[in-house]
Design a protein around this motif. Structure first.
Motif, PDB file in Angstrom:
ATOM      1  N   ILE A 341       0.486  -1.437   0.051  1.00 40.40           N
ATOM      2  CA  ILE A 341      -0.212   0.278   0.049  1.00 40.40           C
ATOM      3  C   ILE A 341       0.611   1.366   0.235  1.00 40.40           C
ATOM      4  O   ILE A 341       1.707   1.068   0.532  1.00 40.40           O
ATOM      5  CB  ILE A 341      -0.820   0.207   0.770  1.00 40.40           C
ATOM      6  N   CYS A 342       0.913   2.187  -0.755  1.00 38.17           N
ATOM      7  CA  CYS A 342       1.205   3.178  -0.879  1.00 38.17           C
ATOM      8  C   CYS A 342       0.566   4.280   0.361  1.00 38.17           C
ATOM      9  O   CYS A 342      -0.432   4.562   0.986  1.00 38.17           O
ATOM     10  CB  CYS A 342       0.333   4.286  -1.788  1.00 38.17           C
ATOM     11  N   SER A 343       1.947   4.773   0.956  1.00 41.93           N
ATOM     12  CA  SER A 343       1.426   5.213   2.674  1.00 41.93           C
ATOM     13  C   SER A 343       1.100   6.932   2.760  1.00 41.93           C
ATOM     14  O   SER A 343       0.654   7.319   3.728  1.00 41.93           O
ATOM     15  CB  SER A 343       2.331   5.475   3.684  1.00 41.93           C
ATOM     16  N   ASN A 344       1.185   7.542   1.354  1.00 41.35           N
ATOM     17  CA  ASN A 344       0.647   9.043   1.227  1.00 41.35           C
ATOM     18  C   ASN A 344      -0.418   8.555   0.194  1.00 41.35           C
ATOM     19  O   ASN A 344      -1.761   9.142   1.445  1.00 41.35           O
ATOM     20  CB  ASN A 344       1.346   9.133  -0.244  1.00 41.35           C
ATOM     21  N   CYS A 345      -1.216   7.445  -0.601  1.00 39.27           N
ATOM     22  CA  CYS A 345      -2.288   7.906  -0.777  1.00 39.27           C
ATOM     23  C   CYS A 345      -3.726   6.907  -0.378  1.00 39.27           C
ATOM     24  O   CYS A 345      -4.567   6.862  -0.923  1.00 39.27           O
ATOM     25  CB  CYS A 345      -2.820   7.987  -2.331  1.00 39.27           C
ATOM     26  N   GLY A 346      -2.513   5.521  -0.080  1.00 35.65           N
ATOM     27  CA  GLY A 346      -2.748   4.134   0.225  1.00 35.65           C
ATOM     28  C   GLY A 346      -3.955   3.340  -1.343  1.00 35.65           C
ATOM     29  O   GLY A 346      -4.493   1.983  -1.198  1.00 35.65           O
ATOM     30  N   ASN A 347      -3.344   4.287  -2.148  1.00 34.04           N
ATOM     31  CA  ASN A 347      -3.303   2.999  -3.197  1.00 34.04           C
ATOM     32  C   ASN A 347      -2.810   1.903  -3.182  1.00 34.04           C
ATOM     33  O   ASN A 347      -1.615   1.190  -2.891  1.00 34.04           O
ATOM     34  CB  ASN A 347      -2.975   3.579  -4.809  1.00 34.04           C
ATOM     35  N   ARG A 348      -3.159   0.905  -4.010  1.00 34.03           N
ATOM     36  CA  ARG A 348      -2.616  -0.747  -3.172  1.00 34.03           C
ATOM     37  C   ARG A 348      -2.026  -1.148  -5.023  1.00 34.03           C
ATOM     38  O   ARG A 348      -2.760  -1.344  -6.340  1.00 34.03           O
ATOM     39  CB  ARG A 348      -3.693  -1.728  -3.126  1.00 34.03           C
ATOM     40  N   ARG A 360       6.777   2.355  -5.947  1.00 30.07           N
ATOM     41  CA  ARG A 360       6.704   4.058  -7.013  1.00 30.07           C
ATOM     42  C   ARG A 360       5.408   4.229  -7.195  1.00 30.07           C
ATOM     43  O   ARG A 360       4.614   3.433  -7.630  1.00 30.07           O
ATOM     44  CB  ARG A 360       7.398   4.076  -8.390  1.00 30.07           C
ATOM     45  N   CYS A 361       4.374   4.891  -6.923  1.00 25.44           N
ATOM     46  CA  CYS A 361       3.554   5.457  -6.803  1.00 25.44           C
ATOM     47  C   CYS A 361       2.414   5.408  -7.858  1.00 25.44           C
ATOM     48  O   CYS A 361       2.838   6.841  -7.929  1.00 25.44           O
ATOM     49  CB  CYS A 361       2.595   5.408  -5.451  1.00 25.44           C
ATOM     50  N   GLU A 362       1.967   5.045  -8.674  1.00 27.84           N
ATOM     51  CA  GLU A 362       1.433   5.845 -10.580  1.00 27.84           C
ATOM     52  C   GLU A 362       0.118   6.747 -10.063  1.00 27.84           C
ATOM     53  O   GLU A 362      -0.198   6.717 -10.272  1.00 27.84           O
ATOM     54  CB  GLU A 362       0.899   4.128 -11.221  1.00 27.84           C
ATOM     55  N   ASN A 363      -0.619   6.337  -8.565  1.00 30.99           N
ATOM     56  CA  ASN A 363      -1.484   7.237  -8.399  1.00 30.99           C
ATOM     57  C   ASN A 363      -1.158   8.511  -8.012  1.00 30.99           C
ATOM     58  O   ASN A 363      -1.452  10.470  -8.741  1.00 30.99           O
ATOM     59  CB  ASN A 363      -2.034   6.200  -7.069  1.00 30.99           C
ATOM     60  N   CYS A 364      -0.295   8.857  -6.507  1.00 35.94           N
ATOM     61  CA  CYS A 364      -0.117   9.552  -6.311  1.00 35.94           C
ATOM     62  C   CYS A 364       1.318  11.064  -6.590  1.00 35.94           C
ATOM     63  O   CYS A 364       1.989  11.607  -6.129  1.00 35.94           O
ATOM     64  CB  CYS A 364      -0.267  10.147  -5.136  1.00 35.94           C
ATOM     65  N   GLY A 365       2.066   9.821  -7.632  1.00 38.46           N
ATOM     66  CA  GLY A 365       3.904  10.419  -7.719  1.00 38.46           C
ATOM     67  C   GLY A 365       4.227   9.418  -6.221  1.00 38.46           C
ATOM     68  O   GLY A 365       6.313  10.472  -6.455  1.00 38.46           O
TER      69      GLY A 365
END
Ligand SMILES: [Zn+2]
Length: 434
Positions: A341-348, A360-365
């Motif tokens: 899980i992305c610790s910034n936006c919660g995207n999995r 690397r989170c594709e959702n929030c960068g």
């Protein structure tokens, strides 16, 4: 008033004073290693002899406790010991009378412990003879031993030249040195110093910011403030060489025992290194008021690919110390997907593997060290479970190290040459909408 009553009164007063002082102090034992390479011939001989004499005196006393456990024995310059050729006399030249007294006091204490156990109905035996005496009490500071702090030396009664020791820097200023012990271990000689330290000096301010830990293979520990701690104590080449040598030697031969002793020493050395690392890490984590971990399946790791690596790190030892010693340890279920899980936006993100060191989170960068990402997730999940509202919110400076934390980690960890400290990185890129 006679001289003796006056003397007694003085002793009584000073004991009372000490008792009052001790109420605001705590005892702590410091381990000082005698620097073997700095010893001269006399000192080496004395060290060997003093432990031998301690064994003789102990066995002599235990052989006839009823008649020998008395102050007369403390004055003896010669004892009789049993050898294969009958009884032989042995001179006592290194043990001072205070040391002898200390050894006899211990026998008395052991006897009283035995009789207490007997009263409770526990079956007890007699005191046994010793084939080795490894621990000589040095009762009185200033008499049996003297600490020369500015010279890094300890003087012991009966020996002209003081010993050069390692570790005196650990002892805080204004602490009372009470007693010591001279210790023989496979890897050398030590002095254990018992000191009384002011309670206020011990009670340092705890760090209020909660901290989460991720235990990994590459960096053994990552903290949620970005500190990464790496260390590994592997079996030394010397150990492997000695073990190989042993297999070629004749069992029971003199050289066989020599090699076996060297192996013991090497094991002790490795053990000490590992223990010191664990102690250092634990004392850093102890400074935090709230520590959070994910209940990792260490046992699964053990049997798997990383078994050997995990063993060398002693992670299990650190976890069990955290569990046993910290009242405020918060633990998060091992099945929580803290790495995905992305610790910034919660995207999995499902396709993250063990070799991806960066998340690397594709959702929030968000581009963040993989383990740091996990620790922040552990922090979030853990804090949401906490009942008290004071620490319920994620600290705004999580992922960042404060000057206080940096100072504490440098002071505690960086004195050990096997620990490497680095800082994990986080950055924010433009989200990838492709
Ligand atoms: Zn994200």
């Amino acid at each position: 008033m006679s001289v003796t009553t006056l003397k007694k009164q003085k002793i009584k007063e000073s004991l009372k004073k000490t008792k009052e002082k001790r109420r605001n102090q705590v005892p702590k034992v410091y381990q000082l290693k005698i620097s073997y390479s700095n010893l001269n011939k006399d000192q080496k001989q004395w060290l060997e002899k003093v432990f031998l004499e301690a064994k003789w005196l102990y066995n002599y006393t235990v052989a006839d406790i009823e008649n020998r456990l008395n102050p007369q024995t403390e004055k003896l310059k010669q004892v009789e010991i049993k050898t294969p050729n009958g009884y032989e006399k042995r001179e006592i030249t290194c043990l001072s009378s205070q040391m002898k007294q200390g050894i006899l006091d211990r026998i008395k204490k052991n006897l009283s412990n035995l009789s207490k156990a007997k009263q409770k109905g526990i079956k007890v035996g007699k005191l046994k003879f010793k084939s080795d005496y490894k621990n000589i009490p040095l009762k009185q500071n200033g008499i049996t031993f003297k600490v020369l702090k500015d010279k890094n030396r300890v003087k012991i009664q009966g020996l002209k030249k003081p010993f050069r020791v390692l570790g005196l820097h650990q002892i805080p200023e204004n602490s009372d040195i009470a007693k010591a012990e001279l210790i023989k271990k496979p890897d050398g000689y030590y002095i254990y110093l018992t000191c009384y330290i002011d309670k206020n000096q011990i009670k340092k301010e705890k760090i209020k910011k909660p901290i989460a830990i991720d235990f990994g293979i590459k960096h053994q520990l990552t903290l949620s403030n970005g500190i990464k701690i790496k260390y590994s104590i592997e079996e030394t080449k010397r150990l492997k060489r000695l073990q190989k040598k042993l297999t070629k030697q004749k069992k029971g031969s003199k050289n066989y025992f020599k090699t076996r002793y060297k192996i013991q020493r090497e094991h002790q050395k490795i053990y000490n290194r590992r223990k010191d690392i664990q102690n250092k890490i634990f004392s850093l984590l102890k400074r935090y008021e709230h520590v959070l971990i994910q209940d990792e399946a260490i046992k699964q790791w053990h049997s798997g690919l990383f078994g050997k690596q995990i063993q060398n790190t002693g992670i299990g030892g650190i976890i069990s110390r955290l569990k046993n010693n910290l009242e405020t340890l918060i633990s998060v279920d091992r099945y929580e997907a803290t790495t995905k899980i992305c610790s910034n936006c919660g995207n999995r993100k499902e396709d993250i593997t063990l070799s991806d060191r960066t998340y690397r989170c594709e959702n929030c960068g968000l581009v963040i060290d993989r383990d740091l990402n996990s620790t922040i997730n552990i922090l979030k999940i853990g804090l949401s479970k906490v009942e008290t509202t004071t620490i319920k919110n994620l600290p705004t400076d999580c992922g960042k190290v404060t000057p206080v934390e940096r100072k504490a980690s440098a002071r505690i960890l960086e004195s050990n040459p096997y620990i490497r400290v680095s800082y994990a990185s986080v950055k924010q890129e433009a989200p990838n909408f492709s």
